[in-house]
Scaffold this motif. Sequence first.
Motif, mmCIF file in Angstrom:
data_model
loop_
_atom_site.group_PDB
_atom_site.id
_atom_site.type_symbol
_atom_site.label_atom_id
_atom_site.label_comp_id
_atom_site.label_asym_id
_atom_site.label_seq_id
_atom_site.Cartn_x
_atom_site.Cartn_y
_atom_site.Cartn_z
ATOM 1 N N GLY A 167 0.222 -0.715 -4.657
ATOM 2 C CA GLY A 167 1.018 -0.468 -5.578
ATOM 3 C C GLY A 167 1.374 -1.486 -6.782
ATOM 4 N N PRO A 168 1.206 -0.465 -8.072
ATOM 5 C CA PRO A 168 1.667 -1.550 -9.352
ATOM 6 C C PRO A 168 3.044 -1.536 -9.797
ATOM 7 C CG PRO A 168 0.970 0.869 -9.954
ATOM 8 C CD PRO A 168 0.945 0.760 -8.533
ATOM 9 N N THR A 169 3.903 -0.650 -9.097
ATOM 10 C CA THR A 169 5.502 -0.775 -9.332
ATOM 11 C C THR A 169 5.852 0.315 -8.261
ATOM 12 O OG1 THR A 169 7.220 -0.203 -10.691
ATOM 13 C CG2 THR A 169 4.832 1.052 -10.889
ATOM 14 N N ASN A 170 7.181 0.335 -8.054
ATOM 15 C CA ASN A 170 7.718 0.888 -6.722
ATOM 16 C C ASN A 170 8.789 2.031 -7.024
ATOM 17 O OD1 ASN A 170 6.385 -1.506 -5.608
ATOM 18 N ND2 ASN A 170 6.964 -0.449 -3.612
ATOM 19 N N MET A 173 -4.574 1.364 -11.950
ATOM 20 C CA MET A 173 -4.226 1.503 -10.508
ATOM 21 C C MET A 173 -5.482 1.429 -9.546
ATOM 22 S SD MET A 173 -2.454 4.739 -8.783
ATOM 23 C CE MET A 173 -0.962 4.558 -9.449
ATOM 24 N N LEU A 174 -5.269 0.471 -8.446
ATOM 25 C CA LEU A 174 -6.560 0.328 -7.701
ATOM 26 C C LEU A 174 -6.278 1.314 -6.674
ATOM 27 C CD1 LEU A 174 -8.551 -1.482 -6.830
ATOM 28 C CD2 LEU A 174 -7.055 -2.867 -5.494
ATOM 29 N N ARG A 175 -7.153 2.297 -6.477
ATOM 30 C CA ARG A 175 -7.203 3.476 -5.605
ATOM 31 C C ARG A 175 -8.111 3.118 -4.445
ATOM 32 N NH1 ARG A 175 -5.300 7.591 -9.575
ATOM 33 N NH2 ARG A 175 -4.910 6.318 -11.373
ATOM 34 N N GLY A 186 -2.629 -11.733 -14.374
ATOM 35 C CA GLY A 186 -3.363 -11.657 -13.311
ATOM 36 C C GLY A 186 -3.745 -10.460 -12.941
ATOM 37 N N ARG A 187 -4.371 -10.036 -11.916
ATOM 38 C CA ARG A 187 -4.520 -8.470 -11.420
ATOM 39 C C ARG A 187 -3.557 -8.573 -10.093
ATOM 40 N NH1 ARG A 187 -10.317 -6.528 -10.759
ATOM 41 N NH2 ARG A 187 -10.686 -8.240 -9.587
ATOM 42 N N GLU A 188 -3.524 -9.525 -9.421
ATOM 43 C CA GLU A 188 -2.607 -9.569 -8.200
ATOM 44 C C GLU A 188 -1.439 -10.441 -8.436
ATOM 45 O OE1 GLU A 188 -2.926 -9.653 -3.350
ATOM 46 O OE2 GLU A 188 -3.419 -11.551 -4.310
ATOM 47 N N PHE A 189 -0.010 -9.870 -8.587
ATOM 48 C CA PHE A 189 0.855 -11.185 -8.962
ATOM 49 C C PHE A 189 2.227 -10.605 -8.448
ATOM 50 C CE2 PHE A 189 2.867 -8.025 -11.834
ATOM 51 C CZ PHE A 189 1.811 -7.091 -11.993
ATOM 52 N N LEU A 190 2.832 -11.700 -8.322
ATOM 53 C CA LEU A 190 4.113 -11.477 -7.419
ATOM 54 C C LEU A 190 5.447 -10.827 -8.564
ATOM 55 C CD1 LEU A 190 5.615 -11.784 -4.824
ATOM 56 C CD2 LEU A 190 6.220 -14.083 -5.153
ATOM 57 N N MET A 191 5.891 -9.984 -8.198
ATOM 58 C CA MET A 191 7.022 -9.397 -9.090
ATOM 59 C C MET A 191 8.276 -9.267 -8.206
ATOM 60 S SD MET A 191 7.389 -5.762 -11.174
ATOM 61 C CE MET A 191 5.682 -5.732 -11.825
ATOM 62 N N LYS A 192 9.612 -9.453 -8.790
ATOM 63 C CA LYS A 192 10.845 -8.919 -8.304
ATOM 64 C C LYS A 192 10.952 -7.629 -9.025
ATOM 65 C CE LYS A 192 14.785 -8.649 -10.031
ATOM 66 N NZ LYS A 192 15.302 -7.503 -10.797
ATOM 67 N N ASP A 193 11.118 -6.457 -8.399
ATOM 68 C CA ASP A 193 11.335 -5.299 -9.046
ATOM 69 C C ASP A 193 12.687 -4.981 -8.258
ATOM 70 O OD1 ASP A 193 9.146 -5.237 -7.195
ATOM 71 O OD2 ASP A 193 8.774 -3.138 -7.346
ATOM 72 N N ILE A 236 1.013 -1.047 0.034
ATOM 73 C CA ILE A 236 -0.054 0.086 -0.163
ATOM 74 C C ILE A 236 0.733 1.141 0.029
ATOM 75 C CG2 ILE A 236 -1.616 1.278 1.235
ATOM 76 C CD1 ILE A 236 -2.908 -1.413 0.214
ATOM 77 N N GLN A 237 0.381 2.133 -1.108
ATOM 78 C CA GLN A 237 1.147 3.424 -0.989
ATOM 79 C C GLN A 237 0.384 4.755 -0.931
ATOM 80 O OE1 GLN A 237 4.161 3.458 -4.542
ATOM 81 N NE2 GLN A 237 4.117 1.040 -4.513
#
Length: 434
Positions: free
Chosen positions: A107-110, A93-95, A152-159, A74-75
């Motif tokens: 967060g969609p990205t950081n 973006m999910l607001r 997906g809409r929720e997914f695991l990312m290495k960023d 959450i940001q």
Amino acid sequence: MRLSRSLIPTLKENPAEAQIASHRLMLRAGLVRQTASGIYAWLPAGWRVLQNIANIVREEQDRVGCQELLMPTIQSAELWRQSGRYDAYGAEMLRLADRHGRELLYGPTNEEMLADLMRQSVKSYRELPQTLYHIQWKFRDEMRPRFGVMRGREFLMKDGYSFDLDYEGAVVSYRKQMLAYMRIFQRLGVKAIPMVADTGPIGGDLSHEFIILAPTGESQVFYDAAYEAMDFTKEAVDHESPADLERFFGEVTKNYAATDEKHDEAVWAQVSEQREGRGIEVGHIFYFGTKYSAPMGLTVAGKDGSQIVPHMGSYGVGVSRLVGALIEAHHDEAGIIWPDSVAPFPAVIVNLKVGDAGCDALCNEAYAAFGGRALLDDREDRAGVKFADADLMGHPWQIVVGPRGAANGMVELKRRATGEKVELSLADALAKIL
Ligand code: 5CA
């Protein structure tokens, strides 16, 4: 794990909603269940695969000198207003709002968050370069979530996010990530071709997508046939110095390869052996200079006291998408064929006669030898069901224990990838696997 007491709900039939092999097999092998559109629960076997992939990604990030941290999902909207992306990002973006009416987002990205963390603490040129990464859930309200965990809409990312003093430094950081990615995909047992790519909402002008060729992929790609024969494993060895990295980068990107957004007909016309096809984007790296550092006021003091705005890059791996992509690359009619490096269990021990003293004892001995890491099929089911499930779940090795062999300490060992079967003593079977 004992299968009789495990939440690994295998399915005999193909689920109607699944259009591609990996989605079908992830549901049938009991790896995941959808809980809402594009949102999945990772059941015990699926979670193990996901963690195995994440660990390989982590080891290779650490090996090129990156630091792992964990930022929240959450940001605050405020951060994204500072970069100017809050409105630009749009409906994906999910607001959210908290009880005080403060605007938040999932967060969609950081990029913003890490630029902010650096802004708070890094003050001098002496503290750079640095690259930090996390492995964290993202949410993007995709218009068309599909193909299971692939989109997906929720997914695991290495960023990961790099911070350098200048362009030259940023390019070195970018190439280090390229190297780490080649090593990651090599260990995962897949070939991912680096292709010149568009940067979309992340921005910047230097970017590569890592594409696994597959007819079911969502990306249209154009590449030189030279990539089909190219051995990336040879390239992904030791590269420490900037000069070595430059040579490596030149080698792995020397032939034409581009996604459709960046496809260049003029250059393409020069390629003698053209290949066009579909691919799965499993990673994407970006260099975007000061696009975030400048508006967010991230500066460090230079040697001469001047203020330097760091150059940034960001580097993503679709960790959960990779589970689907690996299955697309490794399956047959009967089910999944896990590479050893990511399999949820190194082996399944199939007890053909639960309750038979000899079978039970030999199975327990085998199970103990794996320190509980193997899967023990101790269900009171027909042999046919157990064989079918073992193939479906894709364990690299199957140790089959029946009453006749058990009396003499013998088992049947099957290698899932080749179908090869041999009869041998349990000790010899274990020696082969461990
Ligand atoms: N900040 C940059 C790099 S860290 C970024 O977000 N890049 S990205 O948008 O290209 O995403 C990185 C990777 O995440 C993609 O290459 C893809 O493998 C994966 N990914 C993106 N969207 C999805 C999705 N909807 N479902 C599953 N995986 C996804």
